[in-house]
Structures are given as C-alpha cells and as structure tokens.
Write a protein that holds these residues in place. Structure first.
Motif, PDB file in Angstrom:
ATOM      1  N   ARG A 114       0.764  -1.248   0.193  1.00 52.43           N
ATOM      2  CA  ARG A 114       0.016  -0.044   0.060  1.00 52.43           C
ATOM      3  C   ARG A 114       0.847   1.299  -0.110  1.00 52.43           C
ATOM      4  O   ARG A 114       0.697   2.063  -0.835  1.00 52.43           O
ATOM      5  CB  ARG A 114      -0.927  -0.025   1.209  1.00 52.43           C
ATOM      6  CG  ARG A 114      -1.758   1.384   1.443  1.00 52.43           C
ATOM      7  CD  ARG A 114      -2.635   1.556   0.295  1.00 52.43           C
ATOM      8  NE  ARG A 114      -3.069   2.871   0.550  1.00 52.43           N
ATOM      9  CZ  ARG A 114      -3.716   3.624  -0.587  1.00 52.43           C
ATOM     10  NH1 ARG A 114      -3.275   3.445  -1.759  1.00 52.43           N
ATOM     11  NH2 ARG A 114      -4.126   4.697  -0.184  1.00 52.43           N
ATOM     12  N   GLU A 117       2.147   1.669  -3.328  1.00 53.68           N
ATOM     13  CA  GLU A 117       1.152   2.239  -4.118  1.00 53.68           C
ATOM     14  C   GLU A 117       0.970   3.755  -4.132  1.00 53.68           C
ATOM     15  O   GLU A 117       0.756   4.694  -5.049  1.00 53.68           O
ATOM     16  CB  GLU A 117      -0.002   1.679  -3.922  1.00 53.68           C
ATOM     17  CG  GLU A 117      -1.321   1.967  -4.821  1.00 53.68           C
ATOM     18  CD  GLU A 117      -2.618   1.404  -4.389  1.00 53.68           C
ATOM     19  OE1 GLU A 117      -3.593   1.664  -5.292  1.00 53.68           O
ATOM     20  OE2 GLU A 117      -2.872   0.750  -3.265  1.00 53.68           O
ATOM     21  N   GLU A 150      -3.710   6.438   7.552  1.00 57.68           N
ATOM     22  CA  GLU A 150      -4.297   5.382   7.305  1.00 57.68           C
ATOM     23  C   GLU A 150      -4.088   4.299   8.524  1.00 57.68           C
ATOM     24  O   GLU A 150      -5.032   3.439   9.020  1.00 57.68           O
ATOM     25  CB  GLU A 150      -3.969   4.568   5.990  1.00 57.68           C
ATOM     26  CG  GLU A 150      -4.234   5.207   4.785  1.00 57.68           C
ATOM     27  CD  GLU A 150      -4.032   4.462   3.331  1.00 57.68           C
ATOM     28  OE1 GLU A 150      -3.859   3.322   3.342  1.00 57.68           O
ATOM     29  OE2 GLU A 150      -4.362   4.998   2.402  1.00 57.68           O
TER      30      GLU A 150
END
Length: 399
Positions: A114, A117, A150
C-alpha cells in the motif's frame, strides 16, 4: 583525558545544513564528556562517543523520569513534555506495549504494498504536472502523512491542520510559546474528537484499538494518556519522516556518484537508508537529558547522582572507533550499528515504519526519476530554522 571547568555554550553554533560541527570530532578525541550550557535549563554533561551515548540511553541508572520537576537543559523556553518521553520503565513500558503491536516488523511489512502504491501515485502525479517540482510538497510531505492517517484512522483531508499543529512538537524558536500551547491544545482536542467518534462507531484502526484497550482495561490507560499518546503518534509518526526524505534526497543529489549507484542497483536501497540514517545528523542538538540516579563513571569522568547527561546521536554515529571513514557515505559498509533511531527504552517505536517508508521513497524516486537533479544551485536551497530537527523548506528538483 581533558575536561574544561567552564561549561561550553551548546549548541556550538547555528545548524549548517546537514553538516556536523567539527567540534564534536575534537571532543570525541580529547574530551568525550564535556560540560555544556544550553539556552535554557541547568548545566549538563554532553557525551559524544558512541560507547558513552549508547550507555547513557540504555542503562537504567540514567533516568528520564528524574527530569520531571527539574529545570531540564533544553534549546527552547518550554519544559519538555511530561508524557512517555519523561517516563522510565515500568510506567513507560506499560504505555509503549499498547502501541508497539502496531509497529512490529511483521505488521509494517503488510503495509509495504500500500505504501508503494501511494508513493507511485504521488510521483506519477508530480511528473504529470511537469518540471521543476518541489519534492517536499509533492512527495515527501503527503507520503508519510497518508500512511500515518491510514494506520491510525485519521482523515487525510485534515492533514493541513494537524501537520501545522505538529510543528509545535519540533519547534524551538520557530513558534512563540503562545502558538505552541495553542497548537498542542488543538492537536489534543482534535484527537479527542476522533476518540469520541470511536465510542459511537467502532473501527479497526489504531485509534479504535486504543479506545477499546482504554475502555475495557481502565487501569492500564487513562483518558488523558490515551489522547496524548495518539496525538504524539500522529505528530511523530509523520513529522520526522517528512523531514528525512528531503534530507536523504539532498545528500544523494549532492553526492551524484551515490545516486548513480542506486540507479544502477536498486537492491542497495535498504543499505543506503541505514547509511543515510547514520550519516545525516537529524537533530540540531542533543536533547532529552538522562539524569544519573547514582554516581557513575562515564567517559573517564565521575558523573554524580542528579547530574543530567545529554547524548549526541549525530556525534556517536560518526565515531571513528566504531565506523571506518565515518564522514564518508558508504553503501557497502560491512557493519553499521548506527543509533539514528535512538537506543534503549526510548528507541523510536516507529523505527520499522520509518525504515519502510524511507526505503520505498528512495526506491520509487530512483525508479521514476533516474535522472533526478536539483533544480537550483545548492547554495540557494532554503533550510528551516528554530526547530529541533534539520530540514529543507522546499527541495526543487528536475529530471
């Protein structure tokens, strides 16, 4: 062994980019433990050798909790925070255990795809807007902010507010005392609001987990401790990495042979990150003194019970007795036991997360922009001032 009776003024001078003051090397050779006077607080001992700094950070006879109620040596007018950074085990251990699970090497590795990304998306967007670009604004700031958002469960849309408030954590003179109190109050109030939301709607993020730990085991965590912990994680979880990414890139671009080395062999990136952690003196000065709880000999000097001792991580990481050619950047260094993340009970709890983010950031830049260079002359770069850490205000780059 030489020691001076008169305390040296410390820091020794204004921070000069990422250059370590040459006086540290002189002290390591002739006066490894020296008396210093910081702008605020009582006099202290300053340890400059790797062995001594590591000892002070790791030996339980040097206490952070003993700083509470003392006029702690510091570079700013406010007293240092009385939270986790001013605790010793077992109190410190109790709080640290609650957050350490979120930052284990295994947990952090699950985040790697993640984070990669996010890094790729940010650099693709930066490229689409054309060159030159400010790497601080386009990449170095949003990457760690998005990751910590996050992980904790903090809305990314609120980033401009909490990033601004977080400056209070690393400010020495860049903010007034009134602004620091206002920003810290705003950060705590903001986190308190997110905690209240979790009591209405449960979540699987770190804030949700901390709220459940607090509500199910009230003896382990007070409400104030929880909010202070979470606010500290939000601030520290992005602030230093936001600063270190541009610092690392600056070092690489001003040492183009090292940048070319990474372009030719990306497998060197993890070793490069460790070497940059050693090489870059992030702090403008040693901070968070440890107080001797009994008479202890250190660096050939008797440190008396009650004396505060500061350990310079930057100097320790350049110790000639530990690191061959310490002032050179060497990605092939066989042994690199740096203490860039600290040592002992207060070793950075987010070290694995920071490592991973820094590795991904450098690797992504090498992949996307192998021809990356500074877009301005090096002397024209603008550096932050009045901060606990060294860093660039912006980093204009082209490719």
């Amino acid at each position: 062994m030489q020691t001076t009776d008169e305390a040296r003024t410390y820091p020794f001078g204004a921070a000069d980019r990422l250059n370590l003051d040459p006086l540290y090397a002189q002290l390591r050779r002739s006066e490894p433990l020296t008396r210093v006077q910081l702008p605020y607080g009582e006099q202290a001992w300053l340890a400059t050798r790797y062995e001594d700094v590591r000892f002070v950070l790791g030996d339980p006879r040097f206490s952070r909790a003993a700083s509470v109620g003392r006029d702690e040596p510091r570079t700013h007018p406010r007293q240092n925070d009385s939270g986790m950074l001013a605790m010793d085990p077992p109190d410190h251990t109790r709080l640290r255990k609650l957050i350490a699970k979120a930052f284990t090497a295994r947990r952090v590795e699950t985040l790697r795809p993640r984070v990669t990304e996010i890094a790729d998306d940010l650099l693709t967007e930066m490229a689409s807007k054309g060159k030159p670009a400010d790497l601080v604004e386009a990449f170095a700031t949003p990457l760690p902010v998005m990751v910590i958002c996050e992980l904790l469960g903090v809305p990314f849309d609120d980033r401009h507010n909490f990033h601004r408030w977080s400056e209070a954590i690393v400010s020495t003179t860049s903010l007034s005392m009134e602004q620091i109190q206002e920003y810290i109050g705003s950060l705590h109030a903001y986190m308190g609001g997110l905690v209240a939301q979790r009591r209405v709607t449960e979540t699987d993020d770190l804030i949700g987990a901390m709220v459940r730990a607090r509500d199910e085991n009230e003896d382990r965590l007070t409400e104030a401790e929880m909010i202070q912990l979470l606010a500290g994680l939000l601030a520290a979880g992005h602030e230093t990495t936001v600063t270190q990414i541009p610092n690392f890139v600056y070092v690489l671009l001003t040492n183009p042979d090292r940048w070319a080395e990474l372009v030719a062999d990306r497998s060197l990136v993890p070793a490069a990150v460790e070497e940059l952690m050693r090489y870059v003196p992030l702090g403008t000065a040693a901070a968070f003194a440890r107080y001797a709880t009994e008479d202890i000999e250190l660096g050939g000097v008797l440190v008396k019970a009650g004396d505060p001792v500061l350990g310079s991580l930057g100097s320790a990481n350049r110790d000639e007795k530990v690191f061959d050619h310490p002032d050179e950047l060497d990605f092939a260094r066989e042994s690199n036991p740096h203490i860039g993340f600290g040592h002992g009970p207060h070793h950075c709890v987010g070290a694995q997360l920071a490592r991973m983010e820094l590795q991904i950031a450098i690797d992504a830049l090498v992949r996307h922009f192998p021809g990356l260079t500074l877009a301005v002359e090096e002397p024209d770069l603008r550096w932050k001032s009045g901060m606990l850490v060294r860093g660039l205000k912006e980093l204009p780059v082209t490719w």
